[in-house]
Motif scaffolding. Structure first.
Motif, mmCIF file in Angstrom:
data_model
loop_
_atom_site.group_PDB
_atom_site.id
_atom_site.type_symbol
_atom_site.label_atom_id
_atom_site.label_comp_id
_atom_site.label_asym_id
_atom_site.label_seq_id
_atom_site.Cartn_x
_atom_site.Cartn_y
_atom_site.Cartn_z
ATOM 1 N N LEU A 162 40.943 37.007 44.462
ATOM 2 C CA LEU A 162 41.450 37.024 43.086
ATOM 3 C C LEU A 162 42.507 38.110 42.901
ATOM 4 N N VAL A 163 42.329 39.239 43.577
ATOM 5 C CA VAL A 163 43.335 40.300 43.539
ATOM 6 C C VAL A 163 44.607 39.831 44.247
ATOM 7 N N ASP A 164 44.450 39.229 45.419
ATOM 8 C CA ASP A 164 45.612 38.743 46.175
ATOM 9 C C ASP A 164 46.371 37.674 45.398
ATOM 10 N N ALA A 165 45.645 36.870 44.604
ATOM 11 C CA ALA A 165 46.280 35.799 43.823
ATOM 12 C C ALA A 165 46.845 36.297 42.497
ATOM 13 N N GLY A 166 46.579 37.549 42.146
ATOM 14 C CA GLY A 166 47.109 38.122 40.919
ATOM 15 C C GLY A 166 46.284 37.833 39.675
ATOM 16 N N LEU A 167 45.117 37.209 39.819
ATOM 17 C CA LEU A 167 44.287 36.926 38.648
ATOM 18 C C LEU A 167 43.545 38.171 38.172
ATOM 19 N N VAL A 168 43.209 39.054 39.116
ATOM 20 C CA VAL A 168 42.601 40.340 38.774
ATOM 21 C C VAL A 168 43.536 41.436 39.279
ATOM 22 N N PRO A 169 44.045 42.305 38.397
ATOM 23 C CA PRO A 169 44.952 43.373 38.835
ATOM 24 C C PRO A 169 44.244 44.359 39.759
ATOM 25 N N SER A 170 44.975 44.943 40.684
ATOM 26 C CA SER A 170 44.366 45.904 41.610
ATOM 27 C C SER A 170 43.833 47.123 40.873
ATOM 28 N N GLY A 171 44.385 47.429 39.712
ATOM 29 C CA GLY A 171 43.937 48.578 38.949
ATOM 30 C C GLY A 171 42.826 48.280 37.965
ATOM 31 N N TRP A 172 42.258 47.080 38.022
ATOM 32 C CA TRP A 172 41.246 46.689 37.039
ATOM 33 C C TRP A 172 39.964 47.513 37.215
ATOM 34 N N PRO A 173 39.331 47.949 36.112
ATOM 35 C CA PRO A 173 38.083 48.719 36.200
ATOM 36 C C PRO A 173 36.874 47.814 36.455
ATOM 37 N N LEU A 174 36.585 47.567 37.712
ATOM 38 C CA LEU A 174 35.527 46.632 38.083
ATOM 39 C C LEU A 174 34.151 47.290 38.123
ATOM 40 N N THR A 175 33.154 46.523 37.723
ATOM 41 C CA THR A 175 31.755 46.903 37.879
ATOM 42 C C THR A 175 31.093 45.925 38.849
ATOM 43 N N VAL A 176 30.287 46.457 39.747
ATOM 44 C CA VAL A 176 29.569 45.640 40.728
ATOM 45 C C VAL A 176 28.074 45.921 40.590
ATOM 46 N N ASN A 177 27.332 44.921 40.151
ATOM 47 C CA ASN A 177 25.876 45.027 40.069
ATOM 48 C C ASN A 177 25.285 44.280 41.256
ATOM 49 N N ALA A 178 24.192 44.797 41.817
ATOM 50 C CA ALA A 178 23.640 44.134 42.994
ATOM 51 C C ALA A 178 22.174 44.482 43.173
ATOM 52 N N VAL A 179 21.450 43.578 43.821
ATOM 53 C CA VAL A 179 20.060 43.833 44.180
ATOM 54 C C VAL A 179 19.828 43.323 45.599
ATOM 55 N N SER A 180 19.101 44.121 46.379
ATOM 56 C CA SER A 180 18.815 43.782 47.770
ATOM 57 C C SER A 180 17.327 43.891 48.041
ATOM 58 N N MET B 287 19.939 39.041 49.083
ATOM 59 C CA MET B 287 20.801 39.865 48.249
ATOM 60 C C MET B 287 21.607 39.033 47.262
ATOM 61 N N ILE B 288 21.804 39.612 46.075
ATOM 62 C CA ILE B 288 22.719 39.065 45.087
ATOM 63 C C ILE B 288 23.699 40.165 44.689
ATOM 64 N N VAL B 289 24.976 39.840 44.703
ATOM 65 C CA VAL B 289 26.033 40.752 44.251
ATOM 66 C C VAL B 289 26.725 40.104 43.072
ATOM 67 N N ASP B 290 26.857 40.839 41.970
ATOM 68 C CA ASP B 290 27.286 40.265 40.691
ATOM 69 C C ASP B 290 28.435 41.093 40.107
ATOM 70 N N VAL B 291 29.583 40.462 39.909
ATOM 71 C CA VAL B 291 30.761 41.133 39.344
ATOM 72 C C VAL B 291 31.105 40.477 38.004
ATOM 73 N N PRO B 292 30.841 41.139 36.868
ATOM 74 C CA PRO B 292 31.157 40.553 35.564
ATOM 75 C C PRO B 292 32.631 40.763 35.205
ATOM 76 N N LEU B 293 33.211 39.797 34.510
ATOM 77 C CA LEU B 293 34.613 39.894 34.086
ATOM 78 C C LEU B 293 34.749 39.469 32.630
ATOM 79 N N GLN B 294 35.468 40.270 31.868
ATOM 80 C CA GLN B 294 35.882 39.887 30.514
ATOM 81 C C GLN B 294 37.233 39.188 30.656
#
Length: 317
Positions: free
Chosen positions: A128-146, A210-217
Motif C-alpha cells: 500500500l505504501v509502494d502504491a501510494g495509498l498509504v503515505p510513508s509518513g503515515w502514523p501507523l498503529t499495529v496491534n497483534a496477538v501471538s 498469530m493475528i496482526v491488525d493494522v487499523p486505518l481511518q
C-alpha cells in the motif's frame, strides 16, 4: 551432491521446528554437534566453516558471534535471530515482500529471517505504501496477538509448567509497554515507513498462531481509498504467490471472527481487509503461524530458494 547444513541452536524452539521440516530431505547432509560440543567454540567454528549453509537459531549476541567465527567466503547464512534484521550486507528473507526479493535471496550470502510480527505487518503495509495509498509518513498503529511459543522456552515454561516459579494463569497479556519492541526497526525499514509504527503486541494462552491488525481511518488518507481499493492492491501484489493469499470481499463480509490458530503447522500467510464504507474505516489483518511463516517455515522457504530447490519443499509440518 547434497548441500551440507548446520543448524546452530537446533535444540531451541525455532531450531527444532526447522529440523522437523527438513527431517525427510534427501538433498541435504546435516552437520550436528552432540550436547557436549554445542558450546565448544572450536567445534562450532569447524561446523560453521564446514557447512554450505548455516541456519542460526540463537540469541542475538550468540548469532553475531557465530557469524564472526565463519572465516571463509563460501558458507552462506540464514539468521533467525533479530541480530541482523536491519544490518548492512544482509538480505531480508521475506520472498514475497517485493517483486525482486526472491531473486535477491537466491543469490545472497547472508539472509536475515524476518520476525513473526513484521512478516504480517509488512505484507499488509508495504504494497500500500509502494502504491501510494498509504503515505510513508503515515502514523501507523499495529496491534497483534501471538501464542506464547513466540517467547521461546522461557515463556513456554511460564504458561505450561505449573512447577515453574514464574508459572502464570494469565489468559491474555499485553506487553512491550515501553514502546521499544525489537521488531519495530524492521517494521519501519521494510514497511517503507518514515517513522516507527506504534506497536502494541500481546500474548494469549495458546501455544502458536498469530493475528496482526493494522487499523486505518480511510477518510484521513489522500483520496479516501475504499476497502476494495486496498484489497485490490494487495491481491495484485501477491497474485500467484504460493504462500501468501488475500481473502475476497465475499469471504470477509461473511466472517464473524478470526481464529489466530487457523494456519498453524503451515507456511501460509493470509491477508484480510475488513472495511466499513459508511464510516470510511478499515482493518488490515494478517493471519499466520508465528512458528511457520513467522519463523521456521519461512527459513526453510529461504533455504530452498538459496540452494535452488523447489520453494515449497518441506515448509509445512
Amino acid at each position: 551432491m547434497a548441500t551440507r547444513i548446520f543448524i546452530d541452536g537446533e535444540v531451541g524452539t525455532t531450531g527444532l521446528q526447522i529440523k522437523s521440516r527438513l527431517a525427510t530431505r534427501t538433498d541435504l547432509d546435516f552437520i550436528s554437534l552432540g550436547e557436549e560440543k554445542r558450546k565448544d567454540a572450536a567445534a562450532r567454528r569447524e561446523a560453521l566453516n564446514e557447512a554450505d549453509v548455516v541456519v542460526l537459531c540463537l540469541p542475538d549476541d550468540a548469532a553475531r558471534e557465530a557469524v564472526a567465527l565463519i572465516d571463509n567466503d563460501r558458507t552462506r547464512v540464514i539468521d533467525a535471530s533479530t541480530a541482523h534484521r536491519v544490518a548492512d550486507g544482509w538480505t531480508y528473507g521475506f520472498p514475497e515482500m517485493t517483486p525482486s526479493q526472491k531473486q535477491q535471496i537466491s543469490g545472497a550470502m547472508r539472509v536475515t529471517n524476518p520476525g513473526c510480527y513484521p512478516t504480517g505487518m509488512i505484507a499488509l503495509v508495504r504494497p500500500l505504501v509502494d502504491a501510494g495509498l498509504v503515505p510513508s509518513g503515515w502514523p501507523l498503529t499495529v496491534n497483534a496477538v501471538s501464542g506464547y511459543s513466540g517467547g521461546g522456552k522461557g515463556m513456554i515454561a511460564e504458561f505450561e509448567d505449573e512447577t515453574a516459579s514464574n508459572f502464570t494463569k494469565d489468559n491474555y497479556r499485553t506487553y512491550a509497554l515501553t514502546l521499544a519492541h525489537k521488531h519495530v526497526p524492521e517494521m519501519q525499514a521494510y514497511g517503507g515507513l518514515a517513522h516507527p509504527p506504534l506497536f502494541a503486541p500481546a500474548v494469549g494462552r495458546y501455544a502458536q498462531g498469530m493475528i496482526v491488525d493494522v487499523p486505518l481511518q480511510l477518510w484521513a488518507l489522500d483520496g479516501a481509498p475504499t476497502p476494495d481499493a486496498l484489497r485490490d492492491v494487495l491481491a495484485t501484489h501477491f497474485e500467484g504467490r504460493q504462500f501468501v493469499s488475500v481473502a475476497s470481499a465475499a469471504e470477509t463480509d461473511a466472517m464473524k471472527g478470526l481464529d489466530p490458530e487457523g494456519l498453524n503447522g503451515t507456511n501460509r500467510l493470509k491477508l484480510f481487509v475488513f472495511g466499513n464504507e459508511a464510516t470510511q474505516q478499515a482493518r488490515l489483518v494478517a493471519l499466520l503461524d508465528n512458528l511457520g511463516k513467522g519463523a521456521s517455515g519461512q527459513a526453510v522457504q529461504c533455504l530452498n530458494i538459496m540452494i535452488g530447490a523447489e520453494e515449497g519443499l518441506g515448509v509445512d509440518l
